[in-house]
Design an enzyme around this catalytic site. Structure first.
Site, PDB file in Angstrom:
ATOM      1  N   ASP A  80       0.835  -1.201   0.000  1.00 41.00           N
ATOM      2  CA  ASP A  80       0.000   0.000   0.000  1.00 41.00           C
ATOM      3  C   ASP A  80       0.871   1.253   0.000  1.00 41.00           C
ATOM      4  OD1 ASP A  80      -2.641   1.040  -0.068  1.00 41.00           O
ATOM      5  OD2 ASP A  80      -2.464   1.619   2.034  1.00 41.00           O
ATOM      6  N   TYR A 110     -12.495   2.674   0.021  1.00 42.13           N
ATOM      7  CA  TYR A 110     -12.020   2.520   1.397  1.00 42.13           C
ATOM      8  C   TYR A 110     -12.998   3.162   2.383  1.00 42.13           C
ATOM      9  CZ  TYR A 110      -7.367   0.483   0.677  1.00 42.13           C
ATOM     10  OH  TYR A 110      -6.326  -0.369   0.408  1.00 42.13           O
ATOM     11  N   TYR A 142     -10.221   4.939   8.501  1.00 36.85           N
ATOM     12  CA  TYR A 142     -10.980   5.142   7.271  1.00 36.85           C
ATOM     13  C   TYR A 142     -12.464   5.397   7.530  1.00 36.85           C
ATOM     14  CZ  TYR A 142      -6.800   3.877   4.740  1.00 36.85           C
ATOM     15  OH  TYR A 142      -5.510   3.867   4.245  1.00 36.85           O
ATOM     16  N   GLU A 192      -8.697  -3.593  -7.565  1.00 40.02           N
ATOM     17  CA  GLU A 192      -8.705  -3.363  -6.114  1.00 40.02           C
ATOM     18  C   GLU A 192      -8.932  -4.687  -5.381  1.00 40.02           C
ATOM     19  OE1 GLU A 192      -8.063  -1.209  -3.951  1.00 40.02           O
ATOM     20  OE2 GLU A 192      -8.328   0.820  -4.699  1.00 40.02           O
ATOM     21  N   CYS A 235     -10.468   3.479  -5.266  1.00 42.54           N
ATOM     22  CA  CYS A 235      -9.553   3.504  -4.129  1.00 42.54           C
ATOM     23  C   CYS A 235     -10.071   4.393  -3.013  1.00 42.54           C
ATOM     24  CB  CYS A 235      -8.176   3.976  -4.598  1.00 42.54           C
ATOM     25  SG  CYS A 235      -6.993   4.139  -3.242  1.00 42.54           S
TER      26      CYS A 235
END
Length: 234
Positions: free
Chosen positions: A57, A152, A179, A222, A148
């Site tokens: 990441d 998240y 997040y 993803e 992305c």
């Protein structure tokens, strides 16, 4: 905790992102409901899988900062240029530093991370995004980027609302809460609004079929990024 959130408080149904999400249900659900995410939520994800994900990441963020820099170039007005430039700054000067601080808690230094080569899943996803940006316009690039940032936010939103999520004693609690925070949720909302701003001059809603293809592929990539971590732990 109740049932998983629908995320409709952040995604206007008639927005381009709302349409993309609706038109790619299988790929999107495979991404946001991946086994990696479920195991992260209930605390059963193998540590090796999470540490590998953390390393990749960070390498991913390096490439995404380049993608947002390309968006600055592709943008057609100062409002969008400033917004994309702000994201580049946020990634390079804030998010990557926070990521390293988080990694230290898992025994990973920056030297440890940059010594690793990019995994194929990381290369495939980030280069796809950059390719869409080089070949298309700013909307093509944004659509490739959307899974992305917004994904998240939705994942964390779902985890916080799910009865299967265990926060007490969960080694991944800090990741979930980061997040799910109001700050990050607002960032996701801003990304959706910025996409609406750019499509106003680029006819994005009339190009839905091609943009759905881009969004679907980005969502699949993803999901492959999550799978990369699980495959390592087998």
């Amino acid at each position: 905790m109740g049932q998983p959130a629908t995320f409709t408080d952040i995604i206007p149904v008639n927005s381009l992102f709302g349409k993309l999400r609706t038109c790619a249900p299988e790929s999107w659900q495979r991404y946001v409901c991946h086994d990696f995410v479920k195991q992260l939520g209930n605390g059963t994800l193998p540590e090796a899988a999470f540490k590998h994900y953390l390393i990749q990441d960070y390498l991913f963020l390096i490439q995404f900062s380049r993608a947002y820099a390309l968006a600055v170039y592709k943008a057609e007005d100062l409002h969008a240029m400033r917004a994309f430039s702000g994201t580049v700054h946020a990634i390079l000067d804030m998010e990557m530093s926070l990521h390293l601080d988080f990694c230290k808690g898992w025994g990973l230094s920056e030297a440890d991370i940059v010594a690793h080569p990019e995994a194929r899943a990381c290369v495939a996803y980030t280069r796809y995004v950059l390719d869409r940006g080089h070949q298309g316009d700013v909307v093509d690039l944004q659509v490739a980027l959307m899974p992305c940032m917004v994904g998240y936010a939705e994942i964390a939103n779902r985890l916080m609302a799910s009865s299967d999520t265990r926060l007490e004693g969960n080694p991944y609690r800090a990741w979930i809460e980061m997040y799910a925070s109001e700050e990050f949720q607002d960032v996701a909302k801003a990304e959706i609004e910025l996409l609406e701003h750019t499509v106003a001059t680029r006819g994005g809603h009339r190009r839905l079929e091609g943009l759905v293809e881009t969004f679907t592929m980005a969502s699949r990539l993803e999901a492959d990024f999550w799978q990369m971590g699980l495959d390592l732990a087998k």
